[in-house]
Design a protein around this motif. Structure first.
Motif, PDB file in Angstrom:
ATOM      1  N   LEU A 218      25.344 -39.495   2.949  1.00 45.71           N
ATOM      2  CA  LEU A 218      25.320 -39.538   1.479  1.00 45.71           C
ATOM      3  C   LEU A 218      24.084 -40.263   0.947  1.00 45.71           C
ATOM      4  N   LEU A 219      23.631 -41.283   1.670  1.00 51.08           N
ATOM      5  CA  LEU A 219      22.432 -42.003   1.241  1.00 51.08           C
ATOM      6  C   LEU A 219      21.157 -41.314   1.728  1.00 51.08           C
ATOM      7  N   GLY A 220      21.200 -40.753   2.926  1.00 52.57           N
ATOM      8  CA  GLY A 220      19.993 -40.182   3.517  1.00 52.57           C
ATOM      9  C   GLY A 220      19.597 -38.833   2.945  1.00 52.57           C
ATOM     10  N   TYR A 221      20.569 -38.018   2.551  1.00 48.10           N
ATOM     11  CA  TYR A 221      20.248 -36.674   2.056  1.00 48.10           C
ATOM     12  C   TYR A 221      19.365 -36.712   0.801  1.00 48.10           C
ATOM     13  N   PRO A 222      19.760 -37.465  -0.243  1.00 56.67           N
ATOM     14  CA  PRO A 222      18.879 -37.495  -1.433  1.00 56.67           C
ATOM     15  C   PRO A 222      17.504 -38.102  -1.147  1.00 56.67           C
ATOM     16  N   VAL A 223      17.444 -39.088  -0.243  1.00 58.73           N
ATOM     17  CA  VAL A 223      16.139 -39.677   0.100  1.00 58.73           C
ATOM     18  C   VAL A 223      15.262 -38.632   0.775  1.00 58.73           C
ATOM     19  N   TYR A 225      15.524 -35.381   0.493  1.00 56.00           N
ATOM     20  CA  TYR A 225      15.181 -34.355  -0.511  1.00 56.00           C
ATOM     21  C   TYR A 225      14.041 -34.840  -1.398  1.00 56.00           C
ATOM     22  N   TRP A 226      14.099 -36.100  -1.782  1.00 54.45           N
ATOM     23  CA  TRP A 226      13.053 -36.674  -2.633  1.00 54.45           C
ATOM     24  C   TRP A 226      11.712 -36.691  -1.905  1.00 54.45           C
ATOM     25  N   LEU A 227      11.732 -37.118  -0.632  1.00 52.25           N
ATOM     26  CA  LEU A 227      10.492 -37.171   0.142  1.00 52.25           C
ATOM     27  C   LEU A 227       9.919 -35.766   0.377  1.00 52.25           C
ATOM     28  N   ALA A 228      10.799 -34.795   0.603  1.00 57.59           N
ATOM     29  CA  ALA A 228      10.340 -33.437   0.903  1.00 57.59           C
ATOM     30  C   ALA A 228       9.704 -32.774  -0.306  1.00 57.59           C
ATOM     31  N   ASN A 229      10.060 -33.221  -1.524  1.00 53.83           N
ATOM     32  CA  ASN A 229       9.547 -32.585  -2.733  1.00 53.83           C
ATOM     33  C   ASN A 229       8.475 -33.404  -3.443  1.00 53.83           C
ATOM     34  N   LEU A 230       8.103 -34.541  -2.865  1.00 54.19           N
ATOM     35  CA  LEU A 230       7.003 -35.314  -3.409  1.00 54.19           C
ATOM     36  C   LEU A 230       5.666 -34.746  -2.941  1.00 54.19           C
ATOM     37  N   PRO A 231       4.586 -35.022  -3.632  1.00 53.86           N
ATOM     38  CA  PRO A 231       3.262 -34.662  -3.109  1.00 53.86           C
ATOM     39  C   PRO A 231       3.032 -35.306  -1.745  1.00 53.86           C
ATOM     40  N   ALA A 232       2.241 -34.648  -0.911  1.00 50.45           N
ATOM     41  CA  ALA A 232       2.073 -35.070   0.486  1.00 50.45           C
ATOM     42  C   ALA A 232       1.615 -36.515   0.593  1.00 50.45           C
ATOM     43  N   ARG A 233       0.707 -36.953  -0.282  1.00 51.68           N
ATOM     44  CA  ARG A 233       0.175 -38.308  -0.181  1.00 51.68           C
ATOM     45  C   ARG A 233       1.256 -39.348  -0.428  1.00 51.68           C
ATOM     46  N   LYS A 234       2.042 -39.164  -1.487  1.00 53.45           N
ATOM     47  CA  LYS A 234       3.118 -40.109  -1.786  1.00 53.45           C
ATOM     48  C   LYS A 234       4.223 -40.032  -0.735  1.00 53.45           C
ATOM     49  N   VAL A 302      19.219 -39.980  10.046  1.00 52.78           N
ATOM     50  CA  VAL A 302      19.652 -38.879   9.174  1.00 52.78           C
ATOM     51  C   VAL A 302      18.472 -38.359   8.358  1.00 52.78           C
ATOM     52  N   ILE A 303      17.676 -39.272   7.848  1.00 51.93           N
ATOM     53  CA  ILE A 303      16.575 -38.882   6.964  1.00 51.93           C
ATOM     54  C   ILE A 303      15.561 -38.007   7.686  1.00 51.93           C
ATOM     55  N   LEU A 304      15.167 -38.381   8.889  1.00 54.03           N
ATOM     56  CA  LEU A 304      14.083 -37.668   9.574  1.00 54.03           C
ATOM     57  C   LEU A 304      14.411 -36.218   9.899  1.00 54.03           C
ATOM     58  N   TRP A 333      22.901 -25.224  -4.568  1.00 57.93           N
ATOM     59  CA  TRP A 333      24.076 -25.171  -3.702  1.00 57.93           C
ATOM     60  C   TRP A 333      24.130 -23.887  -2.875  1.00 57.93           C
ATOM     61  N   LYS A 334      23.698 -22.775  -3.461  1.00 57.18           N
ATOM     62  CA  LYS A 334      23.812 -21.487  -2.773  1.00 57.18           C
ATOM     63  C   LYS A 334      22.571 -21.129  -1.965  1.00 57.18           C
ATOM     64  N   ILE A 335      21.409 -21.608  -2.377  1.00 56.44           N
ATOM     65  CA  ILE A 335      20.160 -21.204  -1.716  1.00 56.44           C
ATOM     66  C   ILE A 335      19.595 -22.324  -0.844  1.00 56.44           C
ATOM     67  N   TYR A 336      19.481 -23.515  -1.417  1.00 53.04           N
ATOM     68  CA  TYR A 336      18.778 -24.599  -0.729  1.00 53.04           C
ATOM     69  C   TYR A 336      19.662 -25.306   0.290  1.00 53.04           C
ATOM     70  N   PHE A 337      20.854 -25.709  -0.135  1.00 56.68           N
ATOM     71  CA  PHE A 337      21.712 -26.527   0.722  1.00 56.68           C
ATOM     72  C   PHE A 337      22.075 -25.850   2.048  1.00 56.68           C
ATOM     73  N   PRO A 338      22.465 -24.565   2.054  1.00 57.24           N
ATOM     74  CA  PRO A 338      22.816 -23.949   3.350  1.00 57.24           C
ATOM     75  C   PRO A 338      21.681 -23.982   4.364  1.00 57.24           C
ATOM     76  N   GLN A 339      20.444 -23.984   3.897  1.00 55.66           N
ATOM     77  CA  GLN A 339      19.316 -24.009   4.828  1.00 55.66           C
ATOM     78  C   GLN A 339      19.072 -25.404   5.416  1.00 55.66           C
ATOM     79  N   THR A 340      19.671 -26.410   4.810  1.00 53.00           N
ATOM     80  CA  THR A 340      19.492 -27.789   5.306  1.00 53.00           C
ATOM     81  C   THR A 340      20.639 -28.255   6.197  1.00 53.00           C
TER      82      THR A 340
END
Length: 420
Positions: A218-223, A225-234, A302-304, A333-340
């Motif tokens: 529950l804690l690692g999934y949003p972290v 997701y946030w890291l995966a959608n940030l610009p590469a440098r950040k 979990v995060i990695l 929920w229908k497109i993104y989550f099943p792939q993760t």
């Protein structure tokens, strides 16, 4: 006609050797080189992984004490019908074996093993061994001398224990690890309630591992997701913070949590200073402290893998779904989550398995009711030197681990463990 013969003729190299033979030899040489490169790793895994596991499984059923140090008694008692007391020959064999054990100083090995089945057997064996060798007059019964020495030798129950252990393997340790005991018929039955301990310990281990895994996901999934959608440098900069705990010893991190969570620690002091609480909270040396510390330690696992999977999902999928009129949450929920799911499940499996075998954090931050199976493996290994029980508990943990992997493979697919 000549063209047909030319096409059917085997191709040859400049040196006259068949190209087919030459290619086969080249392929074989490459295979041998590959085997030579892999052989050191295979040997290393065999010696450090497979052999210890095999020894662990063997030790959990190994029962060498009685058959090794009471060999004559073991041979004679094999023909006993388990009714009444054994024959005179069995008592005579016991007298000879105890005499030899006294000379070779192996009495403690015998008494320690038999005392596991019947409390007080240790004193019986040691007291009887001190009186060896017996002086048997003509026409005198060895059986009567044993019973006169200690009336417990006249109890068939003690001889049942010797007969049961007069073989090189035993289910005793595995049964004890599951709160079972062996009946006279050789079948397992549940031990009396006051003697049960390990079923609740295994249940506690699974329960705590489940909650730690759930909180970590529950804690690692949003972290992730946030890291995966940030610009590469950040994203790369923040990933250093995720990896930073790996550079610090687990023992140091647990000690830090003890400082933070104790009644006069920084967290309680800050909460009381802000007026949020009137008295210190009990955060350390209980289950709360164990959960906090273990989640902190295992969260990166979990995060990695989740981040690895999320990074490989093209963002155009979500944009396409939203542009076609789907709600952002429904598209997620229908497109993104099943792939993760594969990455999150792999991380959850890894955290759960590591939780089941964790020892340091519950031992330092938990109380008696927070100790898991690994604590008792260490206890039987280091304190009581009972390798059979330690191996049996370890074997059951291994079975639980393999079962979890089988469930993961069935539900998610082992081929998705690559996370790529």
């Amino acid at each position: 006609m000549s063209e047909t013969m030319t096409m059917n003729a085997p191709l040859t190299a400049a040196d006259g050797e068949s190209l087919k033979v030459k290619l086969a030899r080249e392929r074989r040489n490459k295979q041998l080189k590959a085997i030579a490169l892999v052989a050191p790793l295979a040997l290393f895994l065999l010696l450090t992984f497979l052999v210890p596991i095999a020894m662990l499984l063997k030790r959990s059923v190994d029962n060498p004490e009685v058959i090794t140090y009471l060999p004559q008694t073991s041979a004679e008692i094999a023909g006993w019908d388990r009714r009444g007391l054994p024959s005179e020959a069995v008592f005579a064999a016991m007298a000879r074996d105890l005499t030899i054990a006294k000379e070779q100083k192996t009495v403690s090995e015998i008494s320690k093993r038999l005392n596991m089945d019947i409390s007080g057997f240790r004193s019986l064996i040691q007291r009887s061994a001190r009186k060896m060798p017996l002086e048997v007059a003509a026409g005198e019964s060895v059986r009567d001398q044993f019973i006169a020495m200690d009336e417990r030798w006249g109890d068939p129950e003690h001889w049942h224990v010797i007969a049961k252990n007069a073989k090189s393997w035993t289910p005793y340790y595995l049964y004890s690890s599951l709160d079972l005991r062996e009946t006279k018929a050789g079948t397992p039955e549940l031990a009396p309630e006051e003697e049960r301990a390990f079923l609740s310990i295994f249940g506690r281990t699974l329960w705590m591992s489940m909650w730690i895994t759930l909180i970590s996901v529950l804690l690692g999934y949003p972290v992730a997701y946030w890291l995966a959608n940030l610009p590469a440098r950040k994203s790369n900069l923040l990933m250093i913070l995720v990896l930073l705990p790996f550079w610090t010893s687990v023992l140091v991190r647990v000690a830090s949590w003890i400082v933070l969570l104790q009644q006069e620690g920084l967290i309680n002091s800050a909460l009381m200073g802000l007026g949020i609480i009137g008295e210190p909270l009990q955060l350390a040396f209980n289950r709360t402290g164990v959960y906090i510390a273990m989640v902190h330690i295992l969260l990166p696992f979990v995060i990695l893998p989740a981040y690895s999977v999320m990074k490989s999902i093209p963002p155009t999928y979500m944009r396409a779904a939203i542009s076609l009129g789907d709600h952002p949450f429904a598209a997620f929920w229908k497109i993104y989550f099943p792939q993760t799911v594969a990455g999150v499940a792999a991380g959850a499996l890894l955290v759960f398995i590591m939780c089941m075998g964790y020892y340091i954090t519950p031992a330092l931050l938990g109380g008696p009711q927070e100790q898991m199976v690994s604590y008792y493996v260490a206890f039987y290994t280091n304190v009581t030197i009972n390798w059979g029980m330690a191996a049996a508990l370890g074997s059951l943990l291994l079975v639980a681990t393999m079962t979890l992997y089988a469930v993961y493979s069935k539900l998610v697919g082992a081929n998705k463990l690559s996370l790529g």
